[in-house]
Design a protein around this motif. Structure first.
Motif: not given
Lengths: 331, 504
Positions: A62-71
């Motif tokens: 869940a957190v990885a999916k949300a972090a892909e965009k800012p990263l």
């Protein structure tokens, strides 16, 4: 002749195919920028040191999916379970501190596992950097809905209690051991192979009680199959506002699980900032918020120093408590 | 059971999107089943991110299809290459592989596919009719019952072997010992881990099975390369002959029932069911010496059983929210991600998901049957590939599969070490079957027995006080005491009758 030639070709192609990715990986690794100012230039590997499908796996995804965009890069999850996260964690911490290898870690590995196993190669907190803290999960003490024990007071006065745990060195085991020892109850722990088998045993009334995470127990509580008696947190849980804390009932037992993301120590400043910011951004994602609610997880979002201090304090506290009660988990 | 929601479940299945995902799921499942080691649990985990963007019902239909589709595919490598990728196909390898060597690979796979279809379908019908009832019964199984069940299983294992009983028992004993590697399940102290985390969680079943069966067999065959190989001239045909059908139809029926019942039990149900089905067929056969040498019932029974078990293992997940095995645990996660918490409320809150998924299995099984029969002809041609090519390819696939379990290179070395052990065992005439199955059941036996002892406060008589476990103990005693004693008495009588004339 021609047939055997064709066969050799097939083999050669296969051999080449096997070698290529390895060569490609080596090339990219060598080319990474030391200062890390252009980080990330490729996908980040996120090691989940737990089996697929469990709480640790789901929160990571869940957190990885949300972090892909800012990263600005994709995050690739790989499950590498073993020894409560030690296998995958150690491997990531042994890798180059370039920000391309991160891992999920759990509090119990630092605060409870040392009470159970002597591991001279255990992860030292100074070898890791905490790039993001994620969630706190409380443990709740439950009995079967058909159980004669309606309250915590009644349960601890029972002539004998058999309690299920998700295994040796889990928060569920520690919380119950401390509670029953403190209350002077004759109690026997029965460790199962994970949370689900322990819940199953309680549903079938094979045991009298169990302490498990909200994610493991909540659906059964809602369905009226299990009855919550107490929660092992400092304050009541937002998900079970009517359930008293063990502390309120006079048993100073606070045990919870916390999850966070680690990277090997020595990340370039720019890399560590980028990772921290990306995950901070990810935690604001609405889908992540829904995920937390659906899985009964509470936010735990603190700095690297605070998180370290918490791990240290809990480890000391648990060690002192078990010593005071004369509890030994080591054999 | 509400007939209306069952019927509307069929309507859900026949929505074009759901049909499509069902076909994708079972096809994928069959393919990953063929690749040993890359099990359904890993595949579903890999596909989890994709399911984010699909609606819950088609997502779960697809993931479920991968699971039972893999059961069809797993048989293929078990029979053709003696590479069981799942504990539940180990016994299929015993007679299936022998049939393949005798040029009857087509028949073995054909009967396995038909048995799987019948077993799977029978199990769905039973699931539809009595799922909630069965689920509650499964909860009656506590550590005591699992202990006795595992004991029965290990006894059955010892009788599996083809050769000397003493060798089977020895192999099973070593398998039991290997099962103790890892952290002590009740104390947490490391055992035989040599101070390494790599062995802390014990050894994965797939590694043991791949090593002893697959790699061991390859090494053994390499040694024999210079000697004339038994040429496999024909593969037989995929549609079983009338004789073969007559021989296996009862086995399929018995296997289906055994599979359904034992599959409901969380933890080792499918493996136990294939084992019990095999033992039942061996007992039921007029000439039990054919078993282990290519008896078709030895394929039909266990294959029907493991598919029926695969289906019924959905019952605890969908009705109680309890994952019965590793794959169900991943499916549990998939449901959570979809915002559908698996639990007692699932059937009430999401009847479309429940009945959609259950009813999609009828269709999925039919697709799998239609898919496997023509594909059998393709797969058996694998046997025509020269050993010099097939062996390295098999090793490569095995290594990829083994690595994919935990993404851990250590496991690849482990599988080689076990392969060498398997080679040595084969040289000395020890069977890997009893070893591998005892390994699986050993973990169940040890942890269940020690849990029972804690629950009974150390009183062994506790096993007799619980009704279900008492019945199982009775079954156990009848098998190991009464039957052999009767047999001994009978053979003595026969001997006496035979002796009498000579004494005159």
């Amino acid at each position: 002749m021609s047939e055997s030639f064709a066969r050799r070709r097939v083999l050669a192609v296969l051999a080449a195919a096997a070698v290529l990715p390895v060569a490609a990986c080596g090339g990219v690794k060598g080319g990474s920028d030391d200062a890390g100012s252009d980080y990330p230039t490729r996908a980040v590997n996120f090691t989940v040191p737990f089996a697929a499908g469990g709480s640790g796996d789901l929160i990571s995804r869940a957190v990885a999916k949300a972090a892909e965009k800012p990263l600005g890069q994709s995050i690739v999850i790989a499950n590498k379970p073993g020894a409560n996260g030690a296998v995958g964690g150690k491997e990531v911490l042994a890798s180059t501190p370039d920000g391309y290898n991160i891992a999920l870690a759990v509090k119990s590995l630092f605060a409870i596992t040392p009470l159970v196993v002597n591991d001279p190669t255990a992860i030292q907190p100074d070898k890791m950097e905490i790039v993001a803290t994620l969630v706190q999960e409380d443990y709740v003490l439950v009995v079967n809905a058909a159980s004669p024990y309606k309250t915590l007071e009644e349960l601890v006065k029972a002539p004998s209690v058999k309690y299920a745990t998700a295994g040796v060195g889990t928060g569920g085991q520690l919380s119950q051991a401390l509670l029953f020892k403190g209350a002077g109850t004759t109690a026997t722990d029965v460790p199962f192979d994970g949370g689900a088998p322990a819940v199953t045993a309680l549903l079938g009334r094979q045991v009298d009680a169990m302490s498990g995470s909200l994610a493991e127990t909540m659906e059964h509580i809602k369905a009226g199959k299990l009855r919550p008696l107490a929660i092992f947190s400092t304050e009541r849980s937002e998900f079970l506002p009517d359930v008293p804390t063990a502390k309120e009932k006079g048993y100073d037992v606070v045990v919870d699980q916390r999850r966070f993301i680690i990277a090997p120590a020595g990340l370039p400043e720019a890399v560590s900032t980028k990772l921290e910011q990306s995950f901070a951004e990810a935690r604001k994602d609405p889908a992540y918020e829904t995920f937390l609610k659906d899985n009964y997880m509470e936010r735990w979002e603190v700095s690297d120093e605070e998180a370290r201090q918490h791990l240290k304090d809990s480890a000391t506290e648990f060690a002192t408590l078990t010593q005071r009660f004369g509890l030994t988990f080591k054999s | 059971m509400d007939v209306g929601s069952v019927l509307s479940g069929f309507a859900v299945v026949f929505e074009p999107q759901n049909l499509l995902y069902c076909v994708i799921g079972v096809t994928l499942g069959m393919l990953v089943g063929v690749l040993p080691g890359l099990g359904p649990a890993a595949t579903i985990a890999i596909l989890l991110p994709i399911t984010y963007n699909i609606e819950p019902t088609p997502a779960v239909i697809m993931l479920a299809g991968i699971f039972y589709g893999a059961q069809y595919g797993g048989t293929i490598t078990s029979v053709l290459l003696r590479l069981p990728g799942e504990a539940s196909t180990v016994v299929t390898a015993l007679d299936g592989y022998q049939m393949a060597r005798q040029g009857k690979a087509g028949s073995a796979l054909g009967i396995a596919a038909i048995g799987s279809f019948i077993g799977g379908t029978a199990s769905i019908i039973l699931l539809t009719l009595i799922a909630p009832l069965v689920a509650d019964a499964a909860l009656e199984f506590g550590p005591a019952e699992y202990t006795v069940l595992a004991l029965i299983g290990i006894l059955l294992v010892a009788t599996l072997g083809n050769g000397a009983l003493i060798k089977s028992v020895t192999a099973a004993g070593v398998g039991l010992l290997l099962a103790t590697v890892g952290l002590d399940p009740l104390m947490g102290s490391p055992r035989f881990t040599f101070g390494s985390d790599q062995l802390a969680d014990g050894i994965d079943f797939v590694i043991v099975a791949m090593g002893l069966f697959g790699v061991g067999e390859i090494l053994y065959n390499l040694e024999h390369r210079l000697r004339p190989q038994p040429a496999v001239l024909s593969f037989g045909r995929a549609i079983p002959r009338r004789m073969e059908w007559l021989a296996s139809r009862m086995a399929i029926l018995r296997g289906s029932v055994i599979g359904f019942v034992l599959g409901v039990l969380p933890g080792g149900g499918a493996t136990m069911s294939s084992l019990v089905a095999y033992a039942v067929e061996k007992r039921a056969a007029k000439d039990s010496s054919r078993f282990g040498k290519g008896a078709i019932e030895g394929v039909a029974g266990p294959e029907s059983a493991n598919n029926a078990a695969a289906t019924s293992s959905f019952i605890p997940l969908l009705t109680l929210g309890i994952p019965a095995n590793a794959t169900m645990a991943v499916l549990f996660g998939a449901l959570l991600l979809q915002g559908i918490p698996p639990g007692p409320q699932l059937i009430v809150d999401h009847p479309d998901v429940f009945w959609g998924v259950v009813n999609s299995m009828y269709l999925g099984n039919l697709i799998l049957l239609l898919l496997s029969i023509p594909l059998i002809g393709v797969f058996v041609r694998l046997l025509r590939v020269r050993a010099g090519i097939l062996a390295p390819l098999t090793v490569l696939v095995t290594m990829i599969g083994v690595y994919s379990i935990r993404n851990n290179a250590f496991d690849m070395f482990l599988v080689i070490a076990l392969g060498i052990l398997g080679y040595g065992m084969k040289k000395l005439g020890f069977e890997p079957g009893p070893f591998v199955l005892a390994f699986v059941l050993g973990k169940l036996l040890e942890s269940s027995f020690r849990r029972s002892m804690r629950l009974f406060d150390g009183d062994v008589l506790g096993f007799f006080r619980r009704p279900v476990s008492a019945v199982l103990v009775a079954v156990l005693l009848i098998t190991i005491v009464v039957v052999p004693v009767l047999r001994m008495v009978r053979s003595r009588q026969a001997a006496r009758i035979a002796r009498e004339p000579s004494q005159v």
